[in-house]
Scaffold this motif. Structure first.
Motif, short mmCIF file in Angstrom:
data_model
loop_
_atom_site.label_atom_id
_atom_site.label_comp_id
_atom_site.label_asym_id
_atom_site.label_seq_id
_atom_site.Cartn_x
_atom_site.Cartn_y
_atom_site.Cartn_z
N SER A 23 0.80 -1.22 0.00
CA SER A 23 0.00 0.00 0.00
C SER A 23 0.83 1.27 0.00
CB SER A 23 -0.92 0.01 1.22
OG SER A 23 -0.16 0.10 2.41
N GLY A 24 2.08 1.18 0.47
CA GLY A 24 2.92 2.37 0.58
C GLY A 24 2.61 3.21 1.81
N LYS A 25 1.70 2.71 2.66
CA LYS A 25 1.34 3.46 3.86
C LYS A 25 2.35 3.22 4.98
CE LYS A 25 -3.66 3.50 3.01
NZ LYS A 25 -4.99 3.12 3.55
N PRO A 26 2.63 4.24 5.80
CA PRO A 26 3.57 4.06 6.92
C PRO A 26 3.04 3.03 7.91
CG PRO A 26 3.20 6.39 6.48
CD PRO A 26 2.18 5.64 5.69
N ILE A 27 3.90 2.10 8.33
CA ILE A 27 3.52 1.09 9.32
C ILE A 27 4.30 1.26 10.63
CG2 ILE A 27 2.76 -0.59 7.61
CD1 ILE A 27 5.48 -1.95 7.90
N SER A 28 5.40 1.98 10.57
CA SER A 28 6.17 2.24 11.79
C SER A 28 7.12 3.40 11.54
CB SER A 28 6.96 1.00 12.23
OG SER A 28 7.95 0.68 11.27
N ILE A 29 7.66 3.92 12.62
CA ILE A 29 8.63 5.01 12.55
C ILE A 29 9.91 4.58 13.25
CG2 ILE A 29 9.14 7.38 13.24
CD1 ILE A 29 6.17 7.99 13.02
N ILE A 30 11.03 4.79 12.60
CA ILE A 30 12.35 4.52 13.18
C ILE A 30 12.94 5.85 13.63
CG2 ILE A 30 14.66 3.62 12.76
CD1 ILE A 30 12.45 1.49 12.73
N VAL A 31 13.39 5.89 14.87
CA VAL A 31 14.00 7.10 15.44
C VAL A 31 15.35 6.73 16.02
CG1 VAL A 31 13.73 9.04 17.02
CG2 VAL A 31 11.70 7.98 16.03
N ASP A 32 16.41 7.39 15.57
CA ASP A 32 17.76 7.14 16.08
C ASP A 32 18.19 8.25 17.03
OD1 ASP A 32 18.01 4.77 14.70
OD2 ASP A 32 19.02 5.69 12.98
N SER A 33 18.89 7.87 18.08
CA SER A 33 19.31 8.83 19.11
C SER A 33 20.70 8.49 19.62
CB SER A 33 18.33 8.80 20.29
OG SER A 33 18.36 7.51 20.92
N CYS A 34 21.33 9.46 20.26
CA CYS A 34 22.57 9.22 21.01
C CYS A 34 22.13 8.96 22.45
CB CYS A 34 23.49 10.44 20.94
SG CYS A 34 23.94 10.91 19.25
N GLU A 35 22.12 7.69 22.84
CA GLU A 35 21.41 7.28 24.05
C GLU A 35 22.36 6.69 25.09
OE1 GLU A 35 19.30 5.55 26.98
OE2 GLU A 35 20.08 4.08 25.54
N TYR A 36 22.15 7.04 26.36
CA TYR A 36 23.05 6.69 27.45
C TYR A 36 22.54 5.53 28.30
CZ TYR A 36 25.89 10.75 26.33
OH TYR A 36 26.71 11.65 25.69
N TYR A 37 21.94 4.55 27.69
CA TYR A 37 21.48 3.34 28.37
C TYR A 37 20.57 3.65 29.56
CZ TYR A 37 24.94 0.78 25.59
OH TYR A 37 25.67 0.24 24.56
N GLY A 38 19.73 4.65 29.41
CA GLY A 38 18.81 4.99 30.49
C GLY A 38 19.50 5.45 31.75
N SER A 39 20.68 6.06 31.62
CA SER A 39 21.45 6.50 32.79
C SER A 39 21.62 8.02 32.76
CB SER A 39 22.83 5.84 32.78
OG SER A 39 23.68 6.46 33.74
N ALA A 40 21.47 8.63 33.92
CA ALA A 40 21.63 10.08 34.04
C ALA A 40 23.04 10.48 34.44
CB ALA A 40 20.64 10.63 35.06
N GLU A 41 23.96 9.54 34.48
CA GLU A 41 25.28 9.83 35.01
C GLU A 41 26.08 10.83 34.17
OE1 GLU A 41 28.63 7.40 37.39
OE2 GLU A 41 27.87 6.45 35.59
N ILE A 42 25.75 10.95 32.88
CA ILE A 42 26.46 11.91 32.04
C ILE A 42 26.34 13.31 32.61
CG2 ILE A 42 24.43 12.18 30.55
CD1 ILE A 42 28.16 12.49 29.54
N TRP A 43 25.26 13.60 33.33
CA TRP A 43 25.10 14.93 33.91
C TRP A 43 26.17 15.22 34.96
CZ3 TRP A 43 22.26 18.72 32.05
CH2 TRP A 43 21.25 18.38 31.14
#
Length: 553
Positions: free
Chosen positions: A365-385
């Motif tokens: 159909s050519g219709k969107p079925i999902s969205i891919i989003v890429d990020s620079c991610e810190y494994y769910g950790s706030a330690e970078i702060w």
């Protein structure tokens, strides 16, 4: 030290204890939780308490050794308020590279003999690189924000910065500070995060306060003045990373009264923002911090993570805190109608920057079925702060203390599912287990893409110390590294009439440990150095930039 003086406080409703550790840094304790072997091991455990503990404390960081290291100019104040001159070039700059690169970022940390607390507290220093017929001229200048001018005039911090606040000497000065924050007079306009060229050619600098939107002259770096919106949307804060194209300016405005985000659009030639839609927060009664976001051709993706705004800390400490027990979500709205298309729960994540997003479509159909989003991610950790505190950036002694990060890939289904996924897009060893500050070929924004250029790591390190080209298709990478140097955001400029996604050059401003600095130009395809130009001295580490083609510079 009071708890509110620590950089990231912990949600007091949780069962975990926060206590000041060495150097005034807060650490999380959880009785009965054993140490994990690395900062990524938490993803292997299903125990929620185990995951939470690992999120906040990485055993790989040697907290017992903090020794003053010879000053690296990347983390020190700029030597003078303004400099301009022609640079000598080693190698050859392509003749087709004609235009201006402008970079924004903190550059003055020391006011009245007192250092800023956090990297994000520095006053904005703009750098201009003008490329013409194989030559290069450079200039840097201080953004003349009201916060900066007041600090210079009074020899002290006068506005509420990210972590640094005006000092008080008695009850009356404390009351004046409170009144100033309530009226907005003491909220900073120090626009240090990004710089953007609008579709009509105007250039603005931004930070996360609404006051911190300032127009500049791209040819001279002179400050024109506040960029004043003509609408009545108001708001105190905004995303530090609007997404700007020749046709529109899109950003997010946090709503602290009814927790959520107003998604807005501004068209070229106007100062009026228009509401696209509203996204309500789902995790709790606090608004999730949103430094950046992503979009595709048809959708805007709004992240909601456990890092929350904390108004109670406005008079002491940072304005953000990590809510360990909060869930994380990705929201999707239609760019055209503003209607909610999807709102899915995802694993906890921590990300300053989203790299790109695109739609996966049904072959039939050519219709969107999902969205891919890429990020620079810190494994769910706030330690970078914790690392972003100046005392840590200035105290590197060779320990490997930079928290692990990855290219985190979200998959958001558009079939009504309530859950999305978060996976690692390429093996982290390809970028040294650290990646951030990614840029792409702007022609591929919102579309399927292959390459990203970011700041990677060669360990041991305390901050990203090399440039990396990421190949998301082959799951591989290429590196550029100069020992002892700190390179800033690698900015991709495409060849006119480019035939391939990586047909162009990458520009980065590099600061060396010996006090020198230079501009490096890499081939976008081979990622080899083709030219460098020495600066008169090393410049403080910068953040984000924009490119202005020569016909508009």
């Amino acid at each position: 030290m009071a708890l509110l003086d620590i950089p990231i406080s912990v949600n007091r409703s949780s069962r975990h204890l926060t206590a000041p550790g060495k150097n005034g840094i807060a650490y999380v304790c959880n009785a009965g939780v054993q140490s994990l072997s690395s900062s990524t091991d938490f993803v292997k455990h299903k125990s929620r308490s185990m995951r939470i503990a690992a999120t906040m404390v990485s055993p790989s960081i040697d907290r017992g050794r903090v020794v003053k290291y010879p000053k690296h100019p990347a983390w020190e104040s700029v030597k003078q308020e303004r400099w301009e001159g022609k640079l000598q070039i080693e190698g050859q700059i392509p003749d087709w590279l004609n235009g201006t690169y402008i970079r924004n970022g903190p550059g003055v940390y020391d006011i009245g003999g007192e250092d800023s607390k956090n990297f994000f507290d520095g006053y904005a220093t703009l750098v201009r690189l003008h490329f013409e017929d194989g030559g290069l001229t450079a200039c840097h200048a201080q953004l003349q924000s009201e916060a900066y001018k007041a600090a210079i005039k009074n020899n002290r911090v006068c506005c509420r910065e990210f972590s640094t606040i005006p000092k008080t000497s008695n009850i009356l000065s404390t009351i004046r500070n409170i009144a100033g924050l309530l009226t907005g007079d003491l909220i900073t306009d120090n626009a240090i995060i990004s710089v953007a060229r609008l579709g009509d050619g105007r250039v603005i600098c931004l930070t996360e306060t609404m006051k911190g939107t300032i127009q500049i002259n791209p040819n001279t770096l002179e400050t024109i003045g506040p960029f004043k919106y003509t609408d009545k949307l108001g708001a105190l804060n905004q995303s530090g990373h609007p997404i700007v194209s020749d046709t529109e300016f899109i950003t997010l405005l946090p709503d602290f009264v009814n927790p959520g985000y107003h998604v807005i659009r501004m068209l070229p030639g106007t100062n009026q923002r228009n509401l696209i839609g509203k996204v309500n927060c789902r995790s709790d009664t606090s608004v999730g911090w949103v430094h950046s976001f992503a979009l595709t051709d048809n959708y805007i993706i709004v992240p909601e993570m456990p890092m929350k705004y904390s108004p109670k800390n406005i008079l002491s400490g940072d304005l953000l805190e990590w809510h360990q027990d909060s869930m994380a979500y990705m929201h999707v709205i239609s760019k055209e109608t503003g209607d909610m298309v999807a709102s899915v729960e995802v694993p906890q994540f921590m990300a300053f920057h989203f790299i790109n997003a695109y739609e996966e479509k049904d072959e039939g159909s050519g219709k969107p079925i999902s969205i891919i989003v890429d990020s620079c991610e810190y494994y769910g950790s706030a330690e970078i702060w914790e690392i972003m505190r100046l005392q840590h950036l200035r105290s590197f002694v060779g320990n490997d203390i930079l928290p692990n990060s990855r290219i985190g890939r979200f998959n958001i289904p558009l079939n009504g599912s309530l859950r999305g996924t978060l996976e690692t897009a390429i093996p982290p060893k390809e970028h040294g287990r650290g990646i951030d500050m990614c840029t792409i070929n702007p022609k591929y924004r919102g579309k399927m893409y292959r390459y990203a250029y970011g700041c990677g790591t060669k360990r041991p390190c305390h901050y990203a110390n090399c440039l990396t080209k990421i190949d998301l298709k082959e799951k591989s990478s290429k590196f550029w590294y100069d020992e002892g140097s700190i390179p800033s955001e690698p900015f991709f400029v495409g060849h006119p009439g480019e035939n391939a996604e990586d047909d162009g050059v990458v520009i980065s401003i590099v600061t060396s440990k010996d006090g020198n600095g230079f501009v490096v130009i890499l081939d976008g395809s081979t990622f080899t150095e083709i030219a460098r130009a020495k600066l008169p001295y090393g410049l403080p580490y910068g953040l984000h930039g924009c490119w202005i083609p020569s016909v508009q510079a």
